[in-house]
Structures are given as structure tokens and as C-alpha cells.
Design an enzyme around this catalytic site. Structure first.
Site, PDB file in Angstrom:
ATOM      1  N   GLU A 147      29.362  73.365  -1.200  1.00 38.29           N
ATOM      2  CA  GLU A 147      28.715  73.842  -0.124  1.00 38.29           C
ATOM      3  C   GLU A 147      27.214  74.089  -0.582  1.00 38.29           C
ATOM      4  O   GLU A 147      26.895  74.935  -1.461  1.00 38.29           O
ATOM      5  CB  GLU A 147      29.020  75.267   0.464  1.00 38.29           C
ATOM      6  CG  GLU A 147      30.491  75.254   1.104  1.00 38.29           C
ATOM      7  CD  GLU A 147      30.313  74.723   2.479  1.00 38.29           C
ATOM      8  OE1 GLU A 147      29.199  74.355   3.052  1.00 38.29           O
ATOM      9  OE2 GLU A 147      31.419  74.322   2.851  1.00 38.29           O
ATOM     10  N   CYS A 172      21.469  79.642   3.788  1.00 39.43           N
ATOM     11  CA  CYS A 172      21.698  78.047   3.647  1.00 39.43           C
ATOM     12  C   CYS A 172      21.409  77.480   5.060  1.00 39.43           C
ATOM     13  O   CYS A 172      21.066  76.457   5.064  1.00 39.43           O
ATOM     14  CB  CYS A 172      22.768  77.904   2.994  1.00 39.43           C
ATOM     15  SG  CYS A 172      24.253  78.765   3.868  1.00 39.43           S
TER      16      CYS A 172
HETATM   17  P1  NAP Z   1      22.563  77.906  -7.761  1.00 39.50           P
HETATM   18  O1  NAP Z   1      21.552  78.168  -8.630  1.00 39.50           O
HETATM   19  O2  NAP Z   1      22.766  76.650  -7.569  1.00 39.50           O
HETATM   20  O3  NAP Z   1      23.693  78.851  -8.382  1.00 39.50           O
HETATM   21  C1  NAP Z   1      24.677  79.192  -7.607  1.00 39.50           C
HETATM   22  C2  NAP Z   1      25.988  79.369  -8.685  1.00 39.50           C
HETATM   23  O4  NAP Z   1      26.495  78.658  -9.515  1.00 39.50           O
HETATM   24  C3  NAP Z   1      25.603  80.721  -9.286  1.00 39.50           C
HETATM   25  O5  NAP Z   1      26.642  81.599  -9.121  1.00 39.50           O
HETATM   26  C4  NAP Z   1      25.310  80.240 -10.734  1.00 39.50           C
HETATM   27  O6  NAP Z   1      25.461  81.234 -11.742  1.00 39.50           O
HETATM   28  C5  NAP Z   1      26.372  79.226 -10.891  1.00 39.50           C
HETATM   29  N1  NAP Z   1      26.413  78.343 -11.909  1.00 39.50           N
HETATM   30  C6  NAP Z   1      25.111  77.555 -12.292  1.00 39.50           C
HETATM   31  N2  NAP Z   1      25.265  76.834 -13.322  1.00 39.50           N
HETATM   32  C7  NAP Z   1      26.588  77.034 -13.355  1.00 39.50           C
HETATM   33  C8  NAP Z   1      27.681  76.201 -14.409  1.00 39.50           C
HETATM   34  N3  NAP Z   1      27.168  75.327 -15.419  1.00 39.50           N
HETATM   35  N4  NAP Z   1      28.682  76.851 -14.556  1.00 39.50           N
HETATM   36  C9  NAP Z   1      29.268  77.642 -13.705  1.00 39.50           C
HETATM   37  N5  NAP Z   1      28.526  78.224 -12.664  1.00 39.50           N
HETATM   38  C10 NAP Z   1      27.113  78.021 -12.650  1.00 39.50           C
HETATM   39  O7  NAP Z   1      22.083  78.554  -6.468  1.00 39.50           O
HETATM   40  P2  NAP Z   1      21.473  80.023  -6.079  1.00 39.50           P
HETATM   41  O8  NAP Z   1      20.162  80.078  -6.519  1.00 39.50           O
HETATM   42  O9  NAP Z   1      22.378  81.061  -6.371  1.00 39.50           O
HETATM   43  O10 NAP Z   1      21.558  79.897  -4.471  1.00 39.50           O
HETATM   44  C11 NAP Z   1      20.756  79.329  -3.650  1.00 39.50           C
HETATM   45  C12 NAP Z   1      21.041  77.930  -2.999  1.00 39.50           C
HETATM   46  O11 NAP Z   1      22.231  77.999  -2.620  1.00 39.50           O
HETATM   47  C13 NAP Z   1      20.147  77.447  -2.043  1.00 39.50           C
HETATM   48  O12 NAP Z   1      19.748  76.185  -2.323  1.00 39.50           O
HETATM   49  C14 NAP Z   1      21.092  77.715  -0.730  1.00 39.50           C
HETATM   50  O13 NAP Z   1      20.744  76.475   0.177  1.00 39.50           O
HETATM   51  C15 NAP Z   1      22.316  77.220  -1.238  1.00 39.50           C
HETATM   52  N6  NAP Z   1      23.433  77.918  -0.428  1.00 39.50           N
HETATM   53  C16 NAP Z   1      24.283  77.458   0.367  1.00 39.50           C
HETATM   54  C17 NAP Z   1      25.242  77.840   1.103  1.00 39.50           C
HETATM   55  C18 NAP Z   1      26.177  76.842   1.893  1.00 39.50           C
HETATM   56  O14 NAP Z   1      27.099  77.400   2.414  1.00 39.50           O
HETATM   57  N7  NAP Z   1      25.988  75.823   2.052  1.00 39.50           N
HETATM   58  C19 NAP Z   1      25.210  79.124   1.270  1.00 39.50           C
HETATM   59  C20 NAP Z   1      24.364  79.980   0.432  1.00 39.50           C
HETATM   60  C21 NAP Z   1      23.464  79.365  -0.108  1.00 39.50           C
HETATM   61  P3  NAP Z   1      24.328  82.232 -12.311  1.00 39.50           P
HETATM   62  O15 NAP Z   1      23.669  82.839 -11.187  1.00 39.50           O
HETATM   63  O16 NAP Z   1      25.038  83.094 -13.005  1.00 39.50           O
HETATM   64  O17 NAP Z   1      23.501  81.094 -12.902  1.00 39.50           O
END
Ligand code: NAP
Length: 523
Positions: A256, A295
Site C-alpha cells: 500500500e 495516503c
Molecule cells: P516509509 O519511510 O516508506 O516507511 C514505511 C515503513 O517501512 C516504516 O515502518 C519503516 O520503518 C519501514 N521500513 C523502511 N525501510 C525498511 C526496511 N529496509 N526493512 C523493513 N522495514 C523498512 O513511509 P513513512 O514515511 O512511514 O509513511 C509515509 C508514506 O506512506 C507516504 O508516502 C504515504 O502516502 C504512505 N502511506 C500509504 C498508505 C496506504 O494505505 N496506501 C497509508 C499510509 C501511508 P522505520 O520507520 O523504522 O524506518
């Protein structure tokens, strides 16, 4: 200082390194840290496989529903503490926090009710009894059984409650134990909620574990019957999809990701009409609720070219009334984004979008913030950008600025509006606001292929809708293409990800025996 722990193998464990700071985004103050260094994630997977999975699979759907209901009750009993954590760690206003916290509890309760309807069964059977050969005695039915694996859930920072529970509710109902990893920046709320549920004594061992910290080694544990459900940025989603262990073990994967969602004011929907007022309210919500960090948020607003000036002015005037500041103050409608890094990313995104647009409101750090210092807190002014034409632009259809930012774009015909919506390359949500049901229906079908959900507001729906950005557990959530291609929730449809459909071929007597031990369901 708060030091978050992980709940694995039936105990709370702290990481051994300093970890990452937890910050109050309103003041910039460091309030604690989060780390999972040295936490034995391999043993968490083993615990889920050996203990949690068999326990859940031994429970009927109705019993799993009781578990979901008990989790929801444990959370509801501590609701006030969650709003405070959401204010301090996420910069949420009370209503921002309610969307996350109540959204999580409500989704658990919804799935608890669905489970009751499936009764004392552990398998599902679809309608449709097919004759496969000349012999009437050789037939087929389709059945669903729980996958014997672990559900790994990696969540985004903007929904530490809803993101945790909307995924866990469906997995647990499907009979699959969960290991959840919240995003580090806002993991405090997820940790506190799981602590409360553990303390309430309602969780059987191994069915729900939580890893607070980077969790980079989690993916190394995946096996073929496991599933990985990720929510976050498209960039991280791509990395996880291409992870060596994911490619090798081929667990189920759901991504997602982010999305450039659209709202369309249909031709002939003049200001002063009730539908226009609903449209305006949703647009203002997009640059205030959760500081635009949803999102599903509206990023592009398409308006008929001959109304563009008037609509832009109405939006500018309404956005000008949004009070920015300390989310703990009742009048404040827009708090900070999650931390300074996210503010810098949003401001940089605004600067990029300005290559194609002009600023008509905000565009930078706000000059004033009620009861807060706008330079110390992670504040971004509610920002409205506009362009003369949408057709030849690229960035506005491609760049997600994850903050209180949207762009107004004019269009000429209903067909143009649909084409421009599709330029998002696959989105979570679009909303259409108009008077004529036939034109609305035609546009909804024109953009359906590119969207997971379309909200259509006509005079009959009026203000009685649930919101462009709000995900309802009855409806599927997820979008094609750049939105990640995932699909969650949607009532029982969500179970597809955690259960296996099997075509069962055999005699009518054998199929009758299966039917007697499975709940009828249409997934
Ligand atoms: P993100 O930086 O992509 O991180 C998402 C998750 O992935 C976090 O828990 C992060 O952990 C983890 N992660 C990152 N690298 C990883 C790896 N190598 N191995 C395992 N886990 C890893 O996104 P965010 O900044 O938290 O969220 C914002 C984004 O999410 C926006 O772009 C938004 O549009 C999107 N979003 C989408 C939805 C949907 O339902 N489509 C819903 C909400 C948000 P850490 O935080 O510990 O780095």
C-alpha cells in the site's frame, strides 16, 4: 525519557543500541528513543509458527471474533491515553487522533461482528457447484483455508493505531499470527496499545508480536506460506518487493504505497449549491486533517476551466481561516507534520511543484502558530497551488508532497477530467462532486480502472458521506499501479490475503461433508 520495547516471544525486550529519537513535533523536543538492535526476531517468527498459528487455527471464526472484540474493549478502556500520545508524538489534534485511534478500534469491532456471522467454522466455501465431466458424480467447489504462515505487517508513520489494527484484525480473523512493525517515528502509540492488550490478558501466546525499531532483519525470516503487508512510500515498497528473501521465498506481498489522489468538481456545480459546499469542505480537510498526512488525501483538485478563478478564490478564502498551531489547543485545526525531516521534505516538494504551479495560499513555514513557535515545531502552512492547465504538466501528477498541500488544476470536458485523474498512474481514491447521477456514473466508470475507491457525491448523498480520505472497513482499500497494487479490508474480501482458495474436486458426498464444516462466503 521513553524507551520503547518490542513484544516478542511472550516478553517485552529493549534494543541494545541508542536507536532513533522520538520527537514532539510541536516543540522539536526529544521525548525518547526506539530501537530493536539485538531483539531476536527469528525467535518471534518461531513463536508465531509453533504457538500462535496452531492456536489461532484451532479457534473457530466466532472465537477469533471474540478475540478481536476483547482487543477492541481493552483499547477502548485506555482511549484517553492514546489521544495524548498522538498529540505528543504525532502532533495530532484531538480529531486527528480520533481518526487513527477510533478508526483502529472501529475496524476491530467491525471484523468481530463479521466473525460472529461465520460461526463455529474454520473454513469458507463459495457458492457454485460445478459439474466437471459427463459423470454427474464428479463435481467441484471452491474452499478457503487459513495459510499456515506468519503475517508480517510493516506500517507507515501516519497511522500508528489504525494501520496496526486494520491489518491485524483481518489476519487474526483469517487464522494467521501477526508480527507488526510500526514506523519508528510514531511507534509509541502502537507500543502502548499492544502493552494494554497484553496487560488485559486477552491475547493467546504468539498470536500478536510487535517489533519497535528499524527491523531490517525481519524480511530475512520470511517463508513461502508467510505474507508481507507493507504500507509506506512507493520507494520503500519497491525496495521490499525486490528484497532477496522476498524473491526467494515468494511469500504473499501486498504493498500500500503513496498516491496522487484527485477530487473533481463536475461541470455545472456552481458555488452556493449544497454539493459545492461539500466539495469545499473536503478540500479544506485535505490541508488540515492530520496535517495532510493521509495516503488517501486529495492532492489534485480538478475544476472546470470556466470556474477555476472563482473556485480557487473560494478555496483560498476557506484555507485562510485554518488555525495552525499547538494541536492541544481546541481552536487549532492544523498541527505540525511528524518531524523536522518530514517538514523539510514537504517544503522541498512544494518548491518542486512550483516549477509547474503558482502558490495561492501558504507555500512555506507559517508565520504564526497558536501557542507554538512555527520555527521550532515542524509546521507547514496549509498550501494551495494552482496551474493554468493540467494537460502538459508532469510533476503535479507524479510527486506526492506528504503534508498539507494540494494543487488546483482546470479541465475542459468530462473526458479530460477522467483522463487527468488517470494521469496519477493508479491511485487509492478519487472523489467526484456533481448534480447529475448519469454523468457522475459515467466518470466513475471511466476512472475505475485506475482507482481502488471512488467517492461520488450528488445532492442525495450531500453531507451524509464518510469522507474522501476515510477508509471504511466495508470497502476495499488500496489502489493499482503507483499506489502499490495492494487491496486490504473490504469486509470478508480482506481474508483472501491470509487464506488459500482451493478448487476441491470430488464426489457430491465428499463435497457435502466439506460444506457441512465450512461457512458460506463470497470473497
Ligand atoms: P516509509 O519511510 O516508506 O516507511 C514505511 C515503513 O517501512 C516504516 O515502518 C519503516 O520503518 C519501514 N521500513 C523502511 N525501510 C525498511 C526496511 N529496509 N526493512 C523493513 N522495514 C523498512 O513511509 P513513512 O514515511 O512511514 O509513511 C509515509 C508514506 O506512506 C507516504 O508516502 C504515504 O502516502 C504512505 N502511506 C500509504 C498508505 C496506504 O494505505 N496506501 C497509508 C499510509 C501511508 P522505520 O520507520 O523504522 O524506518
Amino acid at each position: 525519557m521513553i524507551r520503547l520495547e518490542s513484544y516478542v516471544n511472550g516478553a517485552w525486550r529493549a534494543g541494545s543500541a541508542e536507536g532513533r529519537p522520538l520527537v514532539n513535533p510541536t516543540t522539536g523536543e526529544v521525548i525518547g528513543s526506539v530501537d530493536a538492535t539485538g531483539v531476536d526476531v527469528a525467535s518471534a517468527f518461531q513463536h508465531a509458527r509453533r504457538v500462535g498459528g496452531p492456536t489461532l487455527r484451532g479457534m473457530t471464526f466466532a472465537e477469533r471474533g471474540e478475540l478481536l472484540g476483547a482487543i477492541a474493549n481493552a483499547l477502548a478502556a485506555n482511549r484517553d491515553a492514546y489521544a495524548e500520545i498522538a498529540r505528543v508524538n504525532s502532533g495530532n489534534t484531538a480529531s486527528d487522533a480520533a481518526i487513527d485511534v477510533d478508526g483502529g478500534i472501529g475496524t476491530l469491532k467491525y471484523y468481530a461482528r463479521l466473525a460472529k456471522g461465520l460461526g463455529a467454522h474454520r473454513a469458507l466455501i463459495e457458492a457454485g457447484d460445478e459439474q466437471l465431466s459427463r459423470a454427474e458424480t464428479f463435481r467441484a467447489r471452491h474452499v478457503w483455508t487459513s495459510r499456515m504462515g506468519v503475517a508480517l505487517h510493516i506500517n507507515a508513520y501516519n497511522f500508528p493505531s489504525w494501520g496496526l489494527w486494520e491489518k491485524a484484525a483481518v489476519a487474526l480473523l483469517g487464522g494467521v499470527p501477526v508480527i507488526a512493525k510500526p514506523a519508528s517515528a510514531t511507534a509509541w502509540l502502537s507500543e502502548r496499545m499492544v502493552r494494554d492488550v497484553v496487560a488485559a490478558g486477552v491475547l493467546p501466546p504468539g498470536v500478536l508480536q510487535l517489533v519497535c525499531g528499524a527491523g531490517e532483519d525481519l524480511l530475512d525470516e520470511l517463508q513461502p506460506m508467510d505474507s508481507l503487508a507493507f504500507t509506506g512510500s512507493a520507494k520503500t515498497g519497491d525496495q521490499l518487493r525486490g528484497h532477496a528473501r522476498v524473491l526467494e521465498a515468494a511469500p504473499r506481498v501486498s504493498i500500500e504505497a503513496d498516491s496522487i489522489n484527485a477530487a473533481v468538481l463536475m461541470p455545472g456545480t456552481g458555488s452556493g449549491s449544497p454539493v459545492f459546499d461539500v466539495f469545499l469542505k473536503e478540500v479544506v480537510r485535505a490541508v488540515s486533517v492530520k496535517a495532510g498526512q493521509m495516503c488517501t488525501n486529495i492532492r489534485r483538485v480538478f475544476v472546470p476551466a470556466d470556474q477555476a478563478a472563482e473556485v480557487s478564490e473560494a478555496i483560498r478564502a476557506a484555507v485562510g481561516k485554518i488555525t495552525v498551531g499547538d494541536p492541544g489547543v481546541a481552536e487549532v485545526k492544523l498541527g505540525p507534520v511528524v518531524h523536522e525531516g518530514q517538514r523539510q521534505s514537504a517544503l522541498e516538494g512544494i518548491r518542486h511543484l512550483q516549477k509547474e504551479t503558482r502558490v495561492i495560499a501558504g507555500g512555506d513555514t507559517p508565520e504564526n502558530a497558536l501557542n507554538a513557535d512555527p520555527k521550532r515545531g515542524a509546521f507547514v502552512a496549509p498550501t494551495v497551488l494552482a496551474a493554468e492547465s493540467a494537460a502538459d504538466l508532469g510533476l503535479v501528477h507524479e510527486l506526492e508532497v506528504f503534508g498539507p498541500v494540494l494543487t488546483i488544476l482546470p479541465y475542459r470536458t468530462q473526458e479530460d477530467a477522467a483522463e487527468l485523474c488517470r494521469r496519477g498512474g493508479g491511485s487509492l481514491t478519487a472523489s467526484l462532486y456533481g448534480e447529475d447521477p448519469a454523468t457522475l456514473a459515467a466518470t466513475a466508470l471511466d476512472i475505475g480502472s485506475h482507482h481502488g475507491r471512488v467517492l461520488v457525491v450528488d445532492p442525495v448523498v450531500g453531507a451524509g458521506h464518510t469522507g474522501h480520505s476515510i477508509v471504511m472497513p466495508q470497502c476495499v482499500h488500496g489502489g493499482p499501479g503507483r499506489a502499490g497494487g495492494g487491496e486490504e479490508l473490504g469486509g470478508l474480501r480482506g481474508l483472501r490475503f491470509y487464506m488459500q482458495r482451493t478448487a476441491l474436486q470430488g464426489s457430491p458426498d465428499m463435497l457435502k461433508a466439506v460444506e457441512a464444516s465450512a461457512a458460506p462466503a463470497a470473497l
